[in-house]
Write a protein that holds these residues in place. Structure first.
Motif, mmCIF file in Angstrom:
data_model
loop_
_atom_site.group_PDB
_atom_site.id
_atom_site.type_symbol
_atom_site.label_atom_id
_atom_site.label_comp_id
_atom_site.label_asym_id
_atom_site.label_seq_id
_atom_site.Cartn_x
_atom_site.Cartn_y
_atom_site.Cartn_z
ATOM 1 N N HIS A 227 -10.692 5.392 -4.848
ATOM 2 C CA HIS A 227 -11.870 4.851 -4.148
ATOM 3 C C HIS A 227 -13.190 5.244 -4.808
ATOM 4 O O HIS A 227 -14.191 4.571 -4.629
ATOM 5 C CB HIS A 227 -11.872 5.275 -2.678
ATOM 6 C CG HIS A 227 -10.793 4.593 -1.876
ATOM 7 N ND1 HIS A 227 -10.809 3.251 -1.577
ATOM 8 C CD2 HIS A 227 -9.642 5.079 -1.341
ATOM 9 C CE1 HIS A 227 -9.729 2.925 -0.879
ATOM 10 N NE2 HIS A 227 -9.000 4.017 -0.722
ATOM 11 N N ARG B 89 4.914 4.825 3.223
ATOM 12 C CA ARG B 89 5.500 5.992 3.892
ATOM 13 C C ARG B 89 6.194 5.590 5.189
ATOM 14 O O ARG B 89 7.293 6.055 5.502
ATOM 15 C CB ARG B 89 4.401 7.029 4.197
ATOM 16 C CG ARG B 89 3.855 7.692 2.954
ATOM 17 C CD ARG B 89 2.624 8.541 3.265
ATOM 18 N NE ARG B 89 2.896 9.651 4.179
ATOM 19 C CZ ARG B 89 1.935 10.427 4.695
ATOM 20 N NH1 ARG B 89 0.657 10.215 4.384
ATOM 21 N NH2 ARG B 89 2.235 11.414 5.501
ATOM 22 N N LEU C 251 -11.411 -0.891 -4.000
ATOM 23 C CA LEU C 251 -11.159 -2.178 -3.329
ATOM 24 C C LEU C 251 -12.291 -3.176 -3.584
ATOM 25 O O LEU C 251 -12.368 -4.215 -2.935
ATOM 26 C CB LEU C 251 -10.953 -1.964 -1.826
ATOM 27 C CG LEU C 251 -9.694 -1.163 -1.445
ATOM 28 C CD1 LEU C 251 -9.708 -0.801 0.045
ATOM 29 C CD2 LEU C 251 -8.413 -1.939 -1.776
ATOM 30 N N GLY D 196 -10.133 3.334 10.646
ATOM 31 C CA GLY D 196 -10.187 2.124 9.823
ATOM 32 C C GLY D 196 -9.238 2.179 8.647
ATOM 33 O O GLY D 196 -9.567 1.742 7.545
ATOM 34 N N THR D 197 -8.053 2.726 8.879
ATOM 35 C CA THR D 197 -7.054 2.795 7.811
ATOM 36 C C THR D 197 -5.746 2.165 8.286
ATOM 37 O O THR D 197 -5.548 1.910 9.476
ATOM 38 C CB THR D 197 -6.782 4.254 7.377
ATOM 39 O OG1 THR D 197 -6.372 4.997 8.519
ATOM 40 C CG2 THR D 197 -8.007 4.892 6.736
ATOM 41 N N GLU E 12 0.058 15.639 1.002
ATOM 42 C CA GLU E 12 -1.158 14.843 1.259
ATOM 43 C C GLU E 12 -2.346 15.449 0.513
ATOM 44 O O GLU E 12 -3.053 14.772 -0.229
ATOM 45 C CB GLU E 12 -1.462 14.806 2.762
ATOM 46 C CG GLU E 12 -0.478 13.987 3.559
ATOM 47 C CD GLU E 12 -0.856 13.852 5.034
ATOM 48 O OE1 GLU E 12 -0.410 12.889 5.657
ATOM 49 O OE2 GLU E 12 -1.568 14.716 5.571
ATOM 50 N N GLU F 283 -2.125 7.310 11.513
ATOM 51 C CA GLU F 283 -1.743 8.468 10.697
ATOM 52 C C GLU F 283 -0.229 8.445 10.433
ATOM 53 O O GLU F 283 0.584 8.550 11.349
ATOM 54 C CB GLU F 283 -2.149 9.807 11.341
ATOM 55 C CG GLU F 283 -3.650 9.990 11.460
ATOM 56 C CD GLU F 283 -4.356 9.993 10.108
ATOM 57 O OE1 GLU F 283 -3.795 10.542 9.156
ATOM 58 O OE2 GLU F 283 -5.465 9.430 10.022
ATOM 59 N N HIS G 214 -9.710 -4.119 7.238
ATOM 60 C CA HIS G 214 -9.423 -2.853 7.935
ATOM 61 C C HIS G 214 -10.689 -2.152 8.429
ATOM 62 O O HIS G 214 -10.606 -1.185 9.174
ATOM 63 C CB HIS G 214 -8.618 -1.924 7.014
ATOM 64 C CG HIS G 214 -9.280 -1.608 5.713
ATOM 65 N ND1 HIS G 214 -9.646 -2.567 4.789
ATOM 66 C CD2 HIS G 214 -9.663 -0.419 5.170
ATOM 67 C CE1 HIS G 214 -10.201 -1.992 3.746
ATOM 68 N NE2 HIS G 214 -10.230 -0.684 3.947
ATOM 69 N N LEU H 290 -6.565 -5.437 2.993
ATOM 70 C CA LEU H 290 -7.423 -4.358 2.497
ATOM 71 C C LEU H 290 -8.473 -4.884 1.531
ATOM 72 O O LEU H 290 -9.604 -4.402 1.502
ATOM 73 C CB LEU H 290 -6.576 -3.337 1.726
ATOM 74 C CG LEU H 290 -5.702 -2.371 2.516
ATOM 75 C CD1 LEU H 290 -4.827 -1.580 1.562
ATOM 76 C CD2 LEU H 290 -6.574 -1.423 3.331
ATOM 77 N N PHE I 149 1.193 5.608 -5.459
ATOM 78 C CA PHE I 149 -0.251 5.442 -5.692
ATOM 79 C C PHE I 149 -0.576 5.778 -7.152
ATOM 80 O O PHE I 149 -1.359 5.087 -7.817
ATOM 81 C CB PHE I 149 -1.058 6.331 -4.738
ATOM 82 C CG PHE I 149 -2.348 5.707 -4.268
ATOM 83 C CD1 PHE I 149 -3.047 4.766 -5.041
ATOM 84 C CD2 PHE I 149 -2.883 6.055 -3.028
ATOM 85 C CE1 PHE I 149 -4.236 4.190 -4.588
ATOM 86 C CE2 PHE I 149 -4.073 5.476 -2.563
ATOM 87 C CZ PHE I 149 -4.749 4.544 -3.349
ATOM 88 N N GLY J 14 0.819 -1.223 0.000
ATOM 89 C CA GLY J 14 0.000 0.000 0.000
ATOM 90 C C GLY J 14 0.849 1.269 0.000
ATOM 91 O O GLY J 14 1.911 1.319 0.614
ATOM 92 N N PRO J 15 0.372 2.317 -0.669
ATOM 93 C CA PRO J 15 1.123 3.581 -0.728
ATOM 94 C C PRO J 15 1.282 4.281 0.627
ATOM 95 O O PRO J 15 2.340 4.850 0.908
ATOM 96 C CB PRO J 15 0.286 4.448 -1.674
ATOM 97 C CG PRO J 15 -0.601 3.510 -2.409
ATOM 98 C CD PRO J 15 -0.816 2.323 -1.532
ATOM 99 N N TYR J 16 0.237 4.262 1.453
ATOM 100 C CA TYR J 16 0.397 4.887 2.786
ATOM 101 C C TYR J 16 1.330 4.033 3.639
ATOM 102 O O TYR J 16 2.266 4.578 4.241
ATOM 103 C CB TYR J 16 -0.957 5.105 3.470
ATOM 104 C CG TYR J 16 -1.791 6.206 2.844
ATOM 105 C CD1 TYR J 16 -1.721 7.514 3.310
ATOM 106 C CD2 TYR J 16 -2.637 5.944 1.781
ATOM 107 C CE1 TYR J 16 -2.487 8.533 2.744
ATOM 108 C CE2 TYR J 16 -3.408 6.944 1.200
ATOM 109 C CZ TYR J 16 -3.324 8.238 1.686
ATOM 110 O OH TYR J 16 -4.085 9.239 1.111
ATOM 111 N N PRO J 17 1.117 2.712 3.714
ATOM 112 C CA PRO J 17 2.104 1.893 4.426
ATOM 113 C C PRO J 17 3.540 2.137 3.943
ATOM 114 O O PRO J 17 4.483 2.121 4.739
ATOM 115 C CB PRO J 17 1.642 0.461 4.131
ATOM 116 C CG PRO J 17 0.154 0.590 4.034
ATOM 117 C CD PRO J 17 -0.057 1.909 3.320
ATOM 118 N N PRO K 133 -1.351 2.546 7.685
ATOM 119 C CA PRO K 133 -0.811 1.693 8.735
ATOM 120 C C PRO K 133 -1.169 2.191 10.134
ATOM 121 O O PRO K 133 -1.584 3.332 10.315
ATOM 122 C CB PRO K 133 0.699 1.820 8.512
ATOM 123 C CG PRO K 133 0.875 3.225 8.022
ATOM 124 C CD PRO K 133 -0.341 3.520 7.189
#
Ligand code: GTS
Length: 218
Positions: free
Chosen positions: A115, A14, A121, A52-53, A103, A67, A40, A35, A176, A9-12, A55
């Motif tokens: 999304h 980071r 998803l 509910g996100t 962001e 966050e 999640h 996911l 992403f 995942g792109p956020y993970p 990492p």
């Protein structure tokens, strides 16, 4: 420490990049939260993170930190020598501004596009979609790419002369963008050149192991 994430995942990404930059990978155990099956959004994960996100970082005293920005700040402060979030008030201010801008103008906008204006998803997880809003956010992200191109024409890194959390967030945005096949416009040459350099950085290149890549499917 435990990190709940989805390896590709792109956020993970980071947090994985921040961990590698800070040499903390060996102090962390990763737990996958799927996911694609909507794990999640289930009670077990919502108890870790109300939003509910992924990492989420769990400390040894069972404190949960969600966050990416907050997790990165925590990791950066751990050894008493911050290298990603700034040391002087000026550095901190500029890095935080550029991180938030990355962001707002890029990563989160691409996430909304994914999304809302793509299958995302899948129907079990995407219970509300607004394609028009999604396409607007895609266009916002493209404008964001032009903005960061302009920034990178004037300095080597997003927040100035040194690699920082703000670079990591733009990297997340471009990861992403790759997943949703949103290309960096050809005229954004400074952003393209910076991205090529960032992809060669070990923390970025090695953020997912081969076995995680094979297991994650997407
Ligand atoms: N503001 C949050 C942060 O910075 O941590 C956003 C986190 C986020 O959106 N994470 C994604 C997620 O949980 C993970 S990934 O898409 O990058 O793999 N998405 C699932 C969803 O349903 O929103």
């Amino acid at each position: 420490m435990t990190i709940y994430d989805w390896p590709t995942g792109p956020y993970p990404a980071r947090v994985r990049i921040a961990l590698a930059e800070k040499n903390l990978r060996s102090r962390v155990e990763f737990v996958s939260v799927n996911l694609w099956s909507g794990e999640h959004k289930k009670a077990e994960h919502l108890a870790r993170n109300y939003s509910g996100t992924l990492p989420v970082l769990e400390l040894d005293d069972r404190t949960f930190i969600g966050e990416c920005t907050a997790i990165t700040e925590y990791l950066d402060a751990l050894d008493g020598t911050p290298t990603l979030t700034g040391t002087t008030p000026r550095e901190k201010g500029v890095i935080h501004m550029m991180n938030k801008r990355a962001e707002l103008e890029l990563l989160d906008a691409i996430s909304v596009y994914f999304h809302h204006a793509t299958p995302g998803l899948g129907p079990d997880v995407e219970t509300y979609q607004n394609a028009e809003w999604g396409f607007r956010q895609r266009d916002k992200a493209l404008r964001g790419m032009h903005y960061f191109d302009g920034v990178l024409k004037t300095r080597p890194f997003v927040a100035g002369g040194e690699f920082s959390m703000a670079d990591i967030t733009v990297i997340g945005g471009l990861i992403f963008a790759g997943l949703v096949e949103l290309r960096i416009p050809a005229e954004c040459e400074a952003l393209q050149a910076w991205w090529a350099k960032m992809q060669a950085r070990p923390s970025v290149k090695n953020r997912v192991t081969m076995s995680e890549q094979a297991d994650a499917v997407v």
